[in-house]
Design a protein around this motif. Structure first.
Motif, PDB file in Angstrom:
ATOM      1  N   GLN A  95       0.849  -1.191   0.000  1.00  0.00           N
ATOM      2  CA  GLN A  95       0.000   0.000   0.000  1.00  0.00           C
ATOM      3  C   GLN A  95       0.884   1.240   0.000  1.00  0.00           C
ATOM      4  O   GLN A  95       1.902   1.280   0.696  1.00  0.00           O
ATOM      5  N   TRP A  96       0.470   2.234  -0.782  1.00  0.00           N
ATOM      6  CA  TRP A  96       1.199   3.507  -0.850  1.00  0.00           C
ATOM      7  C   TRP A  96       0.233   4.645  -0.544  1.00  0.00           C
ATOM      8  O   TRP A  96      -0.905   4.652  -1.039  1.00  0.00           O
ATOM      9  N   MET A  97       0.676   5.565   0.280  1.00  0.00           N
ATOM     10  CA  MET A  97      -0.133   6.739   0.592  1.00  0.00           C
ATOM     11  C   MET A  97       0.749   7.972   0.614  1.00  0.00           C
ATOM     12  O   MET A  97       1.817   7.971   1.229  1.00  0.00           O
ATOM     13  N   SER A  98       0.308   9.026  -0.069  1.00  0.00           N
ATOM     14  CA  SER A  98       0.983  10.314   0.007  1.00  0.00           C
ATOM     15  C   SER A  98       0.093  11.240   0.818  1.00  0.00           C
ATOM     16  O   SER A  98      -1.034  11.561   0.404  1.00  0.00           O
ATOM     17  N   ALA A  99       0.567  11.647   1.994  1.00  0.00           N
ATOM     18  CA  ALA A  99      -0.255  12.453   2.897  1.00  0.00           C
ATOM     19  C   ALA A  99      -0.460  13.864   2.366  1.00  0.00           C
ATOM     20  O   ALA A  99      -1.510  14.472   2.585  1.00  0.00           O
ATOM     21  N   GLY A 100       0.550  14.394   1.684  1.00  0.00           N
ATOM     22  CA  GLY A 100       0.432  15.753   1.165  1.00  0.00           C
ATOM     23  C   GLY A 100       0.045  16.737   2.249  1.00  0.00           C
ATOM     24  O   GLY A 100       0.595  16.736   3.347  1.00  0.00           O
ATOM     25  N   GLN A 134       6.974  -0.878   7.075  1.00  0.00           N
ATOM     26  CA  GLN A 134       6.478   0.420   6.624  1.00  0.00           C
ATOM     27  C   GLN A 134       7.655   1.368   6.470  1.00  0.00           C
ATOM     28  O   GLN A 134       8.481   1.517   7.369  1.00  0.00           O
ATOM     29  N   LEU A 135       7.691   1.973   5.300  1.00  0.00           N
ATOM     30  CA  LEU A 135       8.736   2.924   4.945  1.00  0.00           C
ATOM     31  C   LEU A 135       8.122   4.316   4.888  1.00  0.00           C
ATOM     32  O   LEU A 135       7.073   4.506   4.278  1.00  0.00           O
ATOM     33  N   TRP A 136       8.741   5.300   5.567  1.00  0.00           N
ATOM     34  CA  TRP A 136       8.355   6.700   5.430  1.00  0.00           C
ATOM     35  C   TRP A 136       9.336   7.363   4.469  1.00  0.00           C
ATOM     36  O   TRP A 136      10.556   7.238   4.642  1.00  0.00           O
ATOM     37  N   VAL A 137       8.796   8.057   3.470  1.00  0.00           N
ATOM     38  CA  VAL A 137       9.606   8.782   2.495  1.00  0.00           C
ATOM     39  C   VAL A 137       9.241  10.254   2.560  1.00  0.00           C
ATOM     40  O   VAL A 137       8.054  10.614   2.573  1.00  0.00           O
ATOM     41  N   ASN A 138      10.245  11.109   2.578  1.00  0.00           N
ATOM     42  CA  ASN A 138      10.006  12.540   2.660  1.00  0.00           C
ATOM     43  C   ASN A 138       9.465  13.072   1.335  1.00  0.00           C
ATOM     44  O   ASN A 138       9.846  12.609   0.260  1.00  0.00           O
ATOM     45  N   LEU A 139       8.578  14.046   1.418  1.00  0.00           N
ATOM     46  CA  LEU A 139       8.125  14.780   0.248  1.00  0.00           C
ATOM     47  C   LEU A 139       8.962  16.047   0.103  1.00  0.00           C
ATOM     48  O   LEU A 139       9.272  16.703   1.106  1.00  0.00           O
ATOM     49  N   PRO A 140       9.329  16.426  -1.123  1.00  0.00           N
ATOM     50  CA  PRO A 140      10.058  17.689  -1.292  1.00  0.00           C
ATOM     51  C   PRO A 140       9.182  18.875  -0.904  1.00  0.00           C
ATOM     52  O   PRO A 140       7.948  18.785  -0.914  1.00  0.00           O
ATOM     53  N   ARG A 141       9.813  19.969  -0.567  1.00  0.00           N
ATOM     54  CA  ARG A 141       9.109  21.165  -0.115  1.00  0.00           C
ATOM     55  C   ARG A 141       7.944  21.532  -1.049  1.00  0.00           C
ATOM     56  O   ARG A 141       6.852  21.869  -0.593  1.00  0.00           O
ATOM     57  N   ALA A 142       8.173  21.450  -2.358  1.00  0.00           N
ATOM     58  CA  ALA A 142       7.165  21.870  -3.331  1.00  0.00           C
ATOM     59  C   ALA A 142       5.931  20.965  -3.358  1.00  0.00           C
ATOM     60  O   ALA A 142       4.896  21.344  -3.910  1.00  0.00           O
ATOM     61  N   GLN A 143       6.023  19.759  -2.761  1.00  0.00           N
ATOM     62  CA  GLN A 143       4.900  18.821  -2.804  1.00  0.00           C
ATOM     63  C   GLN A 143       4.252  18.573  -1.445  1.00  0.00           C
ATOM     64  O   GLN A 143       3.303  17.792  -1.344  1.00  0.00           O
ATOM     65  N   LYS A 144       4.760  19.211  -0.414  1.00  0.00           N
ATOM     66  CA  LYS A 144       4.255  18.909   0.931  1.00  0.00           C
ATOM     67  C   LYS A 144       2.789  19.298   1.124  1.00  0.00           C
ATOM     68  O   LYS A 144       2.101  18.714   1.957  1.00  0.00           O
ATOM     69  N   MET A 181      16.717   9.699  -4.611  1.00  0.00           N
ATOM     70  CA  MET A 181      17.589  10.850  -4.754  1.00  0.00           C
ATOM     71  C   MET A 181      17.459  11.739  -3.525  1.00  0.00           C
ATOM     72  O   MET A 181      16.349  12.138  -3.160  1.00  0.00           O
ATOM     73  N   PRO A 182      18.563  12.067  -2.852  1.00  0.00           N
ATOM     74  CA  PRO A 182      18.493  12.894  -1.640  1.00  0.00           C
ATOM     75  C   PRO A 182      17.870  14.257  -1.917  1.00  0.00           C
ATOM     76  O   PRO A 182      18.156  14.904  -2.931  1.00  0.00           O
ATOM     77  N   LEU A 183      16.992  14.697  -1.015  1.00  0.00           N
ATOM     78  CA  LEU A 183      16.355  16.009  -1.135  1.00  0.00           C
ATOM     79  C   LEU A 183      17.296  17.134  -0.714  1.00  0.00           C
ATOM     80  O   LEU A 183      17.240  18.237  -1.251  1.00  0.00           O
ATOM     81  N   LYS A 184      18.099  16.846   0.302  1.00  0.00           N
ATOM     82  CA  LYS A 184      19.013  17.854   0.859  1.00  0.00           C
ATOM     83  C   LYS A 184      18.252  19.096   1.318  1.00  0.00           C
ATOM     84  O   LYS A 184      18.692  20.224   1.130  1.00  0.00           O
ATOM     85  N   GLU A 185      17.095  18.861   1.932  1.00  0.00           N
ATOM     86  CA  GLU A 185      16.281  19.942   2.485  1.00  0.00           C
ATOM     87  C   GLU A 185      16.192  19.787   3.998  1.00  0.00           C
ATOM     88  O   GLU A 185      16.297  18.670   4.521  1.00  0.00           O
ATOM     89  N   PRO A 186      15.980  20.885   4.739  1.00  0.00           N
ATOM     90  CA  PRO A 186      15.834  20.767   6.194  1.00  0.00           C
ATOM     91  C   PRO A 186      14.593  19.961   6.550  1.00  0.00           C
ATOM     92  O   PRO A 186      13.581  20.014   5.838  1.00  0.00           O
ATOM     93  N   VAL A 187      14.687  19.207   7.630  1.00  0.00           N
ATOM     94  CA  VAL A 187      13.577  18.367   8.086  1.00  0.00           C
ATOM     95  C   VAL A 187      13.151  18.811   9.475  1.00  0.00           C
ATOM     96  O   VAL A 187      13.959  18.844  10.410  1.00  0.00           O
ATOM     97  N   ALA A 188      11.885  19.167   9.602  1.00  0.00           N
ATOM     98  CA  ALA A 188      11.278  19.442  10.903  1.00  0.00           C
ATOM     99  C   ALA A 188      10.230  18.360  11.130  1.00  0.00           C
ATOM    100  O   ALA A 188       9.379  18.114  10.263  1.00  0.00           O
ATOM    101  N   ASN A 202       9.422  21.372   6.749  1.00  0.00           N
ATOM    102  CA  ASN A 202      10.771  21.929   6.615  1.00  0.00           C
ATOM    103  C   ASN A 202      11.148  22.875   7.750  1.00  0.00           C
ATOM    104  O   ASN A 202      12.337  23.094   7.995  1.00  0.00           O
ATOM    105  N   THR A 203      10.151  23.438   8.430  1.00  0.00           N
ATOM    106  CA  THR A 203      10.436  24.401   9.502  1.00  0.00           C
ATOM    107  C   THR A 203       9.562  24.129  10.715  1.00  0.00           C
ATOM    108  O   THR A 203       8.492  23.509  10.605  1.00  0.00           O
TER     109      THR A 203
END
Length: 282
Positions: A92-97, A117-127, A246-253, A261-262
């Motif tokens: 199962q895949w879910m994008s919380a957005g 269960q794997l958690w994958v970060n969303l890039p800033r533009a898709q959060k 591919m690494p996002l290299k963005e801050p994670v909060a 991101n903040t």
């Protein structure tokens, strides 16, 4: 081709989540080597008391989840009206957005449970994008086999011993992929990789070796950059969950089920959830 080597080995730790579900967890919220993977949970028990409580309704924002069950069944329901049930081998895949409330509960006939269960970060533009959901049964996943080695491809583009494979869950963020490799004793598997991608492996059965370093069950290995990964199984064979992205290299909060991101965005997520602005909220 440049071979990848292991740069770090991380041990899973006993934890509990949801309504007391026993899990083995590797958290990587702030770990640059795991980016874009945020967390890996393994659920494995033959005792229903370890998982019967499941994961009652709870919110998420700013990340994706991918659940893969090897044994037993899980039922997903969410505030967007989605409902899906997967059993042994399904995903199962879910994008919380921007926000979703969901539950994941074991099926009543699950005498034992083994899954991830794997958690994958969303890039800033898709959060703050719209939530999405999809489930795929075992028959819908991609499968590769050679000799006594087999791989189930769940998401992403892969190449095993020169054979290209693509998993059906193509919307995992940042070209992320997940594949389940099962190697017979002393078997070897070569995975072609994008040089800049993060490539990880979680050993859930047996033991394995990359170069001169050995990894045993409930350990995660993080690799260096390179064009291929050569994985060798030990005397007992090996079951390895492989990850790439591919690494996002963005801050994670991070706070509980929210990944932004903040700190200000986390505070806004909490406020939005508490004030009923999530779909299905109070």
């Amino acid at each position: 081709m440049t071979n990848r080597s292991i740069v770090e080995i991380r041990n899973a730790h006993n934890s509990r989540d949801g309504d007391g579900v026993a899990i083995q967890r590797i958290a990587g919220m702030q770990h640059a080597g795991m980016d874009p993977v945020l967390m890996i949970d393994e659920l494995r028990s033959d005792d229903r008391q370890d998982f019967i409580g499941g994961f009652p309704p709870h919110p998420h924002r700013g990340m994706q989840t991918l659940t893969y069950m090897k044994q037993g069944g899980i039922v997903h329901e969410d505030s967007e009206g989605n409902r899906g049930e997967i059993r042994s081998g399904g995903a199962q895949w879910m994008s919380a957005g921007r926000g979703i409330i969901h539950s994941e509960m074991p099926t009543q006939d699950s005498d034992g449970l083994h899954g991830f269960q794997l958690w994958v970060n969303l890039p800033r533009a898709q959060k703050m994008s719209a939530p999405q959901y999809r489930d795929v049964p075992l028959a819908g996943l991609a499968h590769w086999a050679e000799g006594n080695t087999s791989v189930t491809v769940i998401a992403g583009d892969w190449s095993f011993n020169g054979s290209p494979m693509t998993g059906p869950l193509e919307k995992l963020a940042e070209q992320a992929g997940i594949a389940d490799a099962q190697l017979a004793p002393q078997a070897q598997l070569t995975v072609v990789t994008k040089p800049q991608a993060a490539v990880l492996g979680y050993v859930y059965d047996g033991d394995a070796q990359v170069g001169e370093r050995s990894i045993t069950h409930q350990q995660l290995f993080i690799t260096s950059q390179g064009e291929q990964l050569t994985l060798s199984a030990g005397e007992q064979g090996a079951g390895v969950l492989l990850f790439q992205g591919m690494p996002l290299k963005e801050p994670v909060a991070h706070y509980g089920p929210f990944v932004m991101n903040t700190a200000e965005e986390i505070e806004q997520a909490i406020e939005d959830y508490q004030s009923g602005k999530f779909p299905g909220g109070a």
